[in-house]
Design a protein around this motif. Structure first.
Motif, short mmCIF file in Angstrom:
data_model
loop_
_atom_site.label_atom_id
_atom_site.label_comp_id
_atom_site.label_asym_id
_atom_site.label_seq_id
_atom_site.Cartn_x
_atom_site.Cartn_y
_atom_site.Cartn_z
N VAL A 163 11.60 -25.28 3.23
CA VAL A 163 11.50 -26.12 2.03
C VAL A 163 12.82 -26.86 1.91
O VAL A 163 13.86 -26.26 1.66
CB VAL A 163 11.25 -25.28 0.76
N GLU A 164 12.77 -28.17 2.12
CA GLU A 164 13.97 -28.99 2.02
C GLU A 164 14.06 -29.50 0.59
O GLU A 164 13.14 -30.15 0.09
CB GLU A 164 13.88 -30.15 3.01
N VAL A 165 15.18 -29.19 -0.06
CA VAL A 165 15.36 -29.52 -1.47
C VAL A 165 16.50 -30.52 -1.60
O VAL A 165 17.55 -30.38 -0.98
CB VAL A 165 15.70 -28.25 -2.29
N GLY A 166 16.29 -31.53 -2.44
CA GLY A 166 17.33 -32.52 -2.68
C GLY A 166 17.42 -32.84 -4.16
O GLY A 166 16.45 -32.73 -4.89
N GLY A 167 18.61 -33.19 -4.60
CA GLY A 167 18.81 -33.56 -6.00
C GLY A 167 19.35 -32.41 -6.82
O GLY A 167 20.13 -31.60 -6.35
N GLU A 168 18.88 -32.34 -8.07
CA GLU A 168 19.37 -31.33 -9.00
C GLU A 168 18.30 -30.29 -9.29
O GLU A 168 17.15 -30.64 -9.54
CB GLU A 168 19.80 -31.99 -10.31
N ILE A 169 18.69 -29.02 -9.24
CA ILE A 169 17.79 -27.93 -9.63
C ILE A 169 18.31 -27.42 -10.97
O ILE A 169 19.30 -26.68 -11.03
CB ILE A 169 17.77 -26.79 -8.60
N TYR A 194 15.13 -28.82 -16.12
CA TYR A 194 14.07 -29.82 -16.12
C TYR A 194 13.31 -29.88 -14.81
O TYR A 194 12.11 -30.16 -14.78
CB TYR A 194 14.65 -31.20 -16.44
N THR A 195 13.99 -29.62 -13.70
CA THR A 195 13.36 -29.79 -12.39
C THR A 195 12.95 -28.47 -11.73
O THR A 195 12.14 -28.46 -10.82
CB THR A 195 14.29 -30.54 -11.43
N ALA A 196 13.53 -27.36 -12.19
CA ALA A 196 13.25 -26.06 -11.57
C ALA A 196 11.77 -25.70 -11.53
O ALA A 196 11.31 -25.11 -10.55
CB ALA A 196 14.07 -24.96 -12.25
N PRO A 197 10.99 -26.05 -12.58
CA PRO A 197 9.55 -25.71 -12.51
C PRO A 197 8.85 -26.33 -11.29
O PRO A 197 7.93 -25.72 -10.74
CB PRO A 197 9.00 -26.27 -13.82
N LYS A 198 9.29 -27.48 -10.84
CA LYS A 198 8.70 -28.12 -9.67
C LYS A 198 8.96 -27.27 -8.42
O LYS A 198 8.07 -27.06 -7.60
CB LYS A 198 9.31 -29.52 -9.51
N LEU A 199 10.18 -26.74 -8.29
CA LEU A 199 10.50 -25.87 -7.17
C LEU A 199 9.72 -24.56 -7.28
O LEU A 199 9.19 -24.06 -6.29
CB LEU A 199 12.00 -25.59 -7.12
N ARG A 200 9.63 -24.02 -8.49
CA ARG A 200 8.88 -22.78 -8.70
C ARG A 200 7.42 -22.95 -8.25
O ARG A 200 6.88 -22.11 -7.53
CB ARG A 200 8.92 -22.35 -10.17
N GLU A 201 6.80 -24.04 -8.66
CA GLU A 201 5.41 -24.31 -8.28
C GLU A 201 5.26 -24.39 -6.78
O GLU A 201 4.30 -23.86 -6.21
CB GLU A 201 4.93 -25.63 -8.91
N ASP A 213 22.54 -31.36 -5.28
CA ASP A 213 23.77 -31.83 -5.92
C ASP A 213 24.22 -30.92 -7.05
O ASP A 213 25.39 -30.89 -7.41
CB ASP A 213 23.56 -33.24 -6.48
N PHE A 214 23.26 -30.20 -7.64
CA PHE A 214 23.56 -29.39 -8.82
C PHE A 214 22.57 -28.24 -8.89
O PHE A 214 21.39 -28.40 -8.58
CB PHE A 214 23.44 -30.25 -10.09
N LEU A 215 23.05 -27.06 -9.30
CA LEU A 215 22.21 -25.88 -9.44
C LEU A 215 22.66 -25.14 -10.69
O LEU A 215 23.84 -24.82 -10.82
CB LEU A 215 22.38 -24.98 -8.20
N ASP A 216 21.71 -24.87 -11.60
CA ASP A 216 22.06 -24.11 -12.80
C ASP A 216 21.35 -22.76 -12.79
O ASP A 216 20.69 -22.39 -11.81
CB ASP A 216 21.79 -24.90 -14.08
N SER A 217 21.49 -22.01 -13.87
CA SER A 217 20.94 -20.65 -13.93
C SER A 217 19.42 -20.65 -13.84
O SER A 217 18.83 -19.71 -13.31
CB SER A 217 21.39 -19.95 -15.21
N THR A 218 18.78 -21.70 -14.32
CA THR A 218 17.32 -21.78 -14.20
C THR A 218 16.92 -21.87 -12.74
O THR A 218 15.98 -21.21 -12.29
CB THR A 218 16.77 -23.01 -14.96
N GLY A 219 17.65 -22.66 -11.97
CA GLY A 219 17.40 -22.78 -10.55
C GLY A 219 17.63 -21.47 -9.82
O GLY A 219 16.85 -21.09 -8.94
N GLN A 262 27.66 -26.28 1.09
CA GLN A 262 28.43 -26.95 0.04
C GLN A 262 29.18 -25.92 -0.81
O GLN A 262 28.57 -25.07 -1.44
CB GLN A 262 27.51 -27.76 -0.86
N GLU A 263 30.47 -26.04 -0.83
CA GLU A 263 31.31 -25.05 -1.52
C GLU A 263 30.95 -24.93 -3.01
O GLU A 263 30.91 -23.83 -3.55
CB GLU A 263 32.79 -25.42 -1.36
N ARG A 264 30.66 -26.04 -3.67
CA ARG A 264 30.38 -25.97 -5.11
C ARG A 264 29.09 -25.20 -5.41
O ARG A 264 28.98 -24.56 -6.45
CB ARG A 264 30.34 -27.36 -5.74
N ILE A 265 28.13 -25.23 -4.49
CA ILE A 265 26.89 -24.47 -4.66
C ILE A 265 27.11 -23.02 -4.23
O ILE A 265 26.69 -22.08 -4.92
CB ILE A 265 25.73 -25.11 -3.86
#
Length: 113
Positions: free
Chosen positions: A16-22, A25-32, A53-59, A83-86
């Motif tokens: 699963v190739e993921v791009g953008g922000e998780i 708002y967007t995490a439900p799309k990845l969950r599905e 580019d970004f990952l939060d606790s929901t992701g 990516q070090e920040r992730i």
């Protein structure tokens, strides 16, 4: 920013190739996507996060949920991230002990963890 998802099979695993922000708002799309893959019988997943580019606790919660789903079927969920920040988020939360994190999809496909 939106979330982009694409899937392919490589070496008997589903990537699963993921791009953008998780985020919240967007995490439900990845969950599905992860739920659908497991429901369709894909129990060995690789989540390629090189384009994230970004990952939060929901992701993080979605990834942990995906791991629980595949493990219920004796499967695996490996991450690809350099990516070090992730990576820092995984280290701070202790999730580096939970997820095998690889530097490339090829490495993840060939890993024996």
């Amino acid at each position: 920013m939106d979330l982009s998802l694409s899937t392919r099979t490589e070496g008997g695993r589903t990537v699963v190739e993921v791009g953008g922000e998780i985020d919240v708002y967007t995490a439900p799309k990845l969950r599905e996507q992860l739920v659908e893959l497991v429901n369709d019988g894909s129990y060995h997943l690789i989540v390629d996060m090189e384009g994230v580019d970004f990952l939060d606790s929901t992701g993080l919660g979605v990834l942990v949920g995906g791991l629980k789903r595949v493990r219920a079927h004796e499967g695996s969920l490996r991450l690809v991230c350099t990516q070090e920040r992730i990576l820092k988020i995984f280290r701070i939360t202790g999730l580096t002990k939970v997820f095998p994190i690889h530097t490339s999809v090829e490495e993840a496909v060939n890993a024996t963890d």
